[in-house]
Design a protein around this motif. Structure first.
Motif, mmCIF file in Angstrom:
data_model
loop_
_atom_site.group_PDB
_atom_site.id
_atom_site.type_symbol
_atom_site.label_atom_id
_atom_site.label_comp_id
_atom_site.label_asym_id
_atom_site.label_seq_id
_atom_site.Cartn_x
_atom_site.Cartn_y
_atom_site.Cartn_z
ATOM 1 N N SER A 28 23.687 37.710 0.932
ATOM 2 C CA SER A 28 23.578 38.662 2.205
ATOM 3 C C SER A 28 24.812 39.661 2.002
ATOM 4 O O SER A 28 24.659 40.867 2.611
ATOM 5 C CB SER A 28 23.698 37.697 3.354
ATOM 6 N N LEU A 29 25.838 39.607 1.391
ATOM 7 C CA LEU A 29 26.844 40.532 1.151
ATOM 8 C C LEU A 29 26.532 41.246 -0.159
ATOM 9 O O LEU A 29 27.289 42.076 -0.464
ATOM 10 C CB LEU A 29 28.222 39.902 1.011
ATOM 11 N N GLY A 30 25.408 41.065 -0.746
ATOM 12 C CA GLY A 30 24.992 42.037 -1.721
ATOM 13 C C GLY A 30 25.796 42.038 -3.192
ATOM 14 O O GLY A 30 26.317 42.876 -3.772
ATOM 15 N N GLN A 31 26.225 40.636 -3.456
ATOM 16 C CA GLN A 31 27.257 40.421 -4.418
ATOM 17 C C GLN A 31 26.667 40.509 -5.632
ATOM 18 O O GLN A 31 26.517 39.278 -6.475
ATOM 19 C CB GLN A 31 28.358 39.205 -3.914
ATOM 20 N N ASN A 32 26.398 41.726 -6.238
ATOM 21 C CA ASN A 32 25.834 41.446 -7.549
ATOM 22 C C ASN A 32 26.906 42.642 -8.364
ATOM 23 O O ASN A 32 26.938 43.660 -8.098
ATOM 24 C CB ASN A 32 24.569 42.195 -7.615
ATOM 25 N N PHE A 33 27.439 42.018 -9.324
ATOM 26 C CA PHE A 33 28.605 42.718 -9.818
ATOM 27 C C PHE A 33 28.330 43.409 -11.156
ATOM 28 O O PHE A 33 27.440 42.834 -12.044
ATOM 29 C CB PHE A 33 29.707 41.815 -9.958
ATOM 30 N N LEU A 34 28.744 44.606 -11.242
ATOM 31 C CA LEU A 34 28.278 45.284 -12.373
ATOM 32 C C LEU A 34 29.254 45.050 -13.562
ATOM 33 O O LEU A 34 30.369 45.286 -13.421
ATOM 34 C CB LEU A 34 28.213 46.802 -11.978
ATOM 35 N N HIS A 35 28.519 44.799 -14.806
ATOM 36 C CA HIS A 35 29.605 44.187 -15.810
ATOM 37 C C HIS A 35 29.237 45.208 -16.925
ATOM 38 O O HIS A 35 29.923 44.714 -17.987
ATOM 39 C CB HIS A 35 29.442 42.702 -16.180
ATOM 40 N N ILE A 58 33.788 51.383 -1.484
ATOM 41 C CA ILE A 58 33.373 50.623 -0.508
ATOM 42 C C ILE A 58 32.791 49.387 -1.363
ATOM 43 O O ILE A 58 31.884 49.480 -2.257
ATOM 44 C CB ILE A 58 32.274 51.069 0.430
ATOM 45 N N GLY A 59 33.393 48.147 -1.144
ATOM 46 C CA GLY A 59 32.874 47.045 -1.883
ATOM 47 C C GLY A 59 33.419 46.925 -3.217
ATOM 48 O O GLY A 59 32.663 46.801 -4.052
ATOM 49 N N PRO A 60 34.634 46.645 -3.644
ATOM 50 C CA PRO A 60 35.193 46.708 -4.968
ATOM 51 C C PRO A 60 34.732 45.558 -5.386
ATOM 52 O O PRO A 60 34.830 45.455 -6.936
ATOM 53 C CB PRO A 60 36.630 47.011 -4.855
ATOM 54 N N GLY A 61 34.554 44.593 -5.012
ATOM 55 C CA GLY A 61 34.270 42.938 -5.438
ATOM 56 C C GLY A 61 35.262 42.648 -6.348
ATOM 57 O O GLY A 61 36.508 42.499 -5.799
ATOM 58 N N LEU A 62 34.904 42.299 -7.336
ATOM 59 C CA LEU A 62 35.960 42.096 -8.485
ATOM 60 C C LEU A 62 36.686 42.908 -9.089
ATOM 61 O O LEU A 62 37.692 42.816 -10.034
ATOM 62 C CB LEU A 62 35.258 41.067 -9.768
ATOM 63 N N VAL A 79 37.577 49.301 0.306
ATOM 64 C CA VAL A 79 37.450 48.749 1.503
ATOM 65 C C VAL A 79 36.295 47.292 1.258
ATOM 66 O O VAL A 79 35.423 47.699 0.612
ATOM 67 C CB VAL A 79 36.548 49.412 2.566
ATOM 68 N N GLU A 80 36.861 46.080 1.340
ATOM 69 C CA GLU A 80 36.160 45.030 0.810
ATOM 70 C C GLU A 80 36.077 43.964 2.079
ATOM 71 O O GLU A 80 37.059 43.894 2.822
ATOM 72 C CB GLU A 80 36.880 44.236 -0.322
ATOM 73 N N LEU A 81 35.103 43.375 2.502
ATOM 74 C CA LEU A 81 34.685 42.604 3.580
ATOM 75 C C LEU A 81 35.029 40.930 3.072
ATOM 76 O O LEU A 81 35.509 40.275 4.100
ATOM 77 C CB LEU A 81 33.467 42.593 3.878
ATOM 78 N N ASP A 111 35.309 45.440 7.295
ATOM 79 C CA ASP A 111 33.885 45.572 7.186
ATOM 80 C C ASP A 111 33.707 47.325 7.236
ATOM 81 O O ASP A 111 34.339 47.830 8.033
ATOM 82 C CB ASP A 111 33.049 45.359 8.552
ATOM 83 N N ALA A 112 33.186 47.697 5.908
ATOM 84 C CA ALA A 112 33.272 49.283 5.751
ATOM 85 C C ALA A 112 32.811 50.024 6.819
ATOM 86 O O ALA A 112 33.339 51.160 7.214
ATOM 87 C CB ALA A 112 32.350 49.471 4.601
ATOM 88 N N LEU A 113 31.768 49.561 7.510
ATOM 89 C CA LEU A 113 31.094 50.683 8.437
ATOM 90 C C LEU A 113 32.121 50.653 9.694
ATOM 91 O O LEU A 113 32.213 51.600 10.268
ATOM 92 C CB LEU A 113 29.717 49.933 8.947
ATOM 93 N N ALA A 130 30.999 54.413 -5.530
ATOM 94 C CA ALA A 130 30.724 53.005 -4.803
ATOM 95 C C ALA A 130 29.572 52.471 -5.517
ATOM 96 O O ALA A 130 28.695 53.310 -5.474
ATOM 97 C CB ALA A 130 30.840 52.720 -3.490
ATOM 98 N N ASN A 131 29.653 50.965 -5.667
ATOM 99 C CA ASN A 131 28.529 50.317 -6.163
ATOM 100 C C ASN A 131 28.360 49.597 -4.659
ATOM 101 O O ASN A 131 28.800 48.454 -4.299
ATOM 102 C CB ASN A 131 28.671 49.333 -7.105
ATOM 103 N N LEU A 132 27.175 50.042 -3.823
ATOM 104 C CA LEU A 132 27.070 49.794 -2.432
ATOM 105 C C LEU A 132 26.929 48.456 -2.265
ATOM 106 O O LEU A 132 25.572 48.292 -2.852
ATOM 107 C CB LEU A 132 26.621 50.988 -1.551
ATOM 108 N N PRO A 133 27.170 47.752 -1.103
ATOM 109 C CA PRO A 133 26.351 46.601 -0.614
ATOM 110 C C PRO A 133 25.180 46.845 -0.270
ATOM 111 O O PRO A 133 24.945 47.804 0.658
ATOM 112 C CB PRO A 133 27.193 45.914 0.419
ATOM 113 N N TYR A 134 23.673 46.507 -0.608
ATOM 114 C CA TYR A 134 22.490 46.977 -0.468
ATOM 115 C C TYR A 134 22.065 46.824 0.957
ATOM 116 O O TYR A 134 21.591 47.970 1.413
ATOM 117 C CB TYR A 134 21.473 46.567 -1.232
#
Ligand code: SAM
Length: 287
Positions: A28-35, A58-62, A79-81, A111-113, A130-134
């Motif tokens: 639900s947090l759109g955690q698909n990381f770009l590798h 927004i949403g740096p993830g790893l 900004v990371e939730l 929360d970025a919003l 950013a690679n945004l949370p969808y």
């Protein structure tokens, strides 16, 4: 201080990091990381970064994109939730976070919003990369792009369908409220698809990176922005209906008919046939 360079993050490293920290990814947090290193480079190249650039992520993830941004730009605010990822980034980027000459990386657990709605900062000198949370991509873009403090450039990866809405020309199937709210202030520059296999885990939908550049001159005044939003939202509230009929629910009939006549817009026209410039002209006539 010399910036400490960390090598690009590979898929194997991502998997190991997640396993070591026992992090189960949250869909639900759109955690698909770009590798995929090539796609990350393409994103950074689209943003035309220089050492003086300030970047909002927004949403740096790893942090695979954060790493590149830190190499190419002067300052990054991320900004990371997810607190688990914030903890990880704080450890990984201790040097950049503690830079005495002024933090090169500023990390917010938020929360970025909500952060954007609260934050009084003027983003006009910034680029959003950013690679945004969808799930929250559209509200974040509207919050940031449709305002007087909008960043000068937006390079974001999102669901292909949302990308198509951002770039859509008049009368395209994807042309609608999001297109107009964002294109009022931004001109689409280009986009490219990113295949699902470039992410871990692979998302169920196709993705694309879009590049939008803020217009040099705003098309409307500050006071005209809210009426523009109201007109656009009402006109597209029932896509297949004649927009004059829909607008009559909120604006005086005579004023509307006069404006349509002056602008040579047919009273039978549907919203999807009207260009951004026609919506701008209509706003000027109605307010
Ligand atoms: N930038 C990383 C990459 O490219 O691999 C991660 C991108 S992933 C698509 C989206 C990231 O946004 C996740 O790390 C997720 O935890 C974070 N996120 C989700 N909702 C958020 C929100 N409302 N505010 C801030 N970050 C959020």
């Amino acid at each position: 201080m010399e910036s400490v360079s960390i090598p690009p993050m590979k898929l194997t490293e991502m998997r190991e990091l997640l396993a070591k920290r026992d992090i189960q990814l949250t869909k639900s947090l759109g955690q698909n990381f770009l590798h995929d290193a090539n796609q990350l480079e393409r994103i950074a190249a689209a943003a035309e970064l220089t050492a003086t650039d300030k970047v909002l992520e927004i949403g740096p993830g790893l942090g695979p994109l954060t790493e590149l941004l830190l190499k190419k730009a002067g300052q990054v605010l991320a900004v990371e939730l997810d607190g688990r990822l914030v903890d990880f980034l704080q450890e990984r980027y201790t040097a950049q976070l503690a830079d005495e000459t002024g933090p090169q990386l500023e990390l917010h657990h938020d929360d970025a919003l909500k952060f954007l709605q609260r934050e009084p900062r003027d983003w006009r000198d910034w680029k959003l990369v950013a690679n945004l949370p969808y799930s929250v991509a559209s509200p974040i873009l509207v919050e940031l792009a449709a305002g007087s403090r909008a960043p000068k450039m937006i390079v974001v990866t999102l669901q292909l369908e949302v990308a198509q809405r951002l770039m859509a020309p008049t009368d395209d199937d994807h042309y609608g409220i999001l297109t107009l709210l964002v294109q009022l202030d931004f001109q689409p520059r280009g986009w490219f698809k990113i295949p699902p296999g470039c992410f871990f885990p692979s998302p169920d939908v196709d993705s694309a990176c879009v590049c939008l550049v803020r217009r040099a001159t705003p098309l409307l005044t500050e006071e005209q922005r809210e009426p523009f939003r109201r007109i656009v939202k009402k006109a597209f509230s029932q896509r297949r209906k004649m927009m004059l009929k829909l607008l009559k629910q909120d604006w005086p009939k005579e004023k509307l008919e006069a404006a349509f006549a002056e602008l040579q817009i047919s009273p039978m026209e549907r919203a999807e046939k009207l260009s951004l410039e026609q919506f701008v002209a209509l706003t000027e006539k109605l307010c």
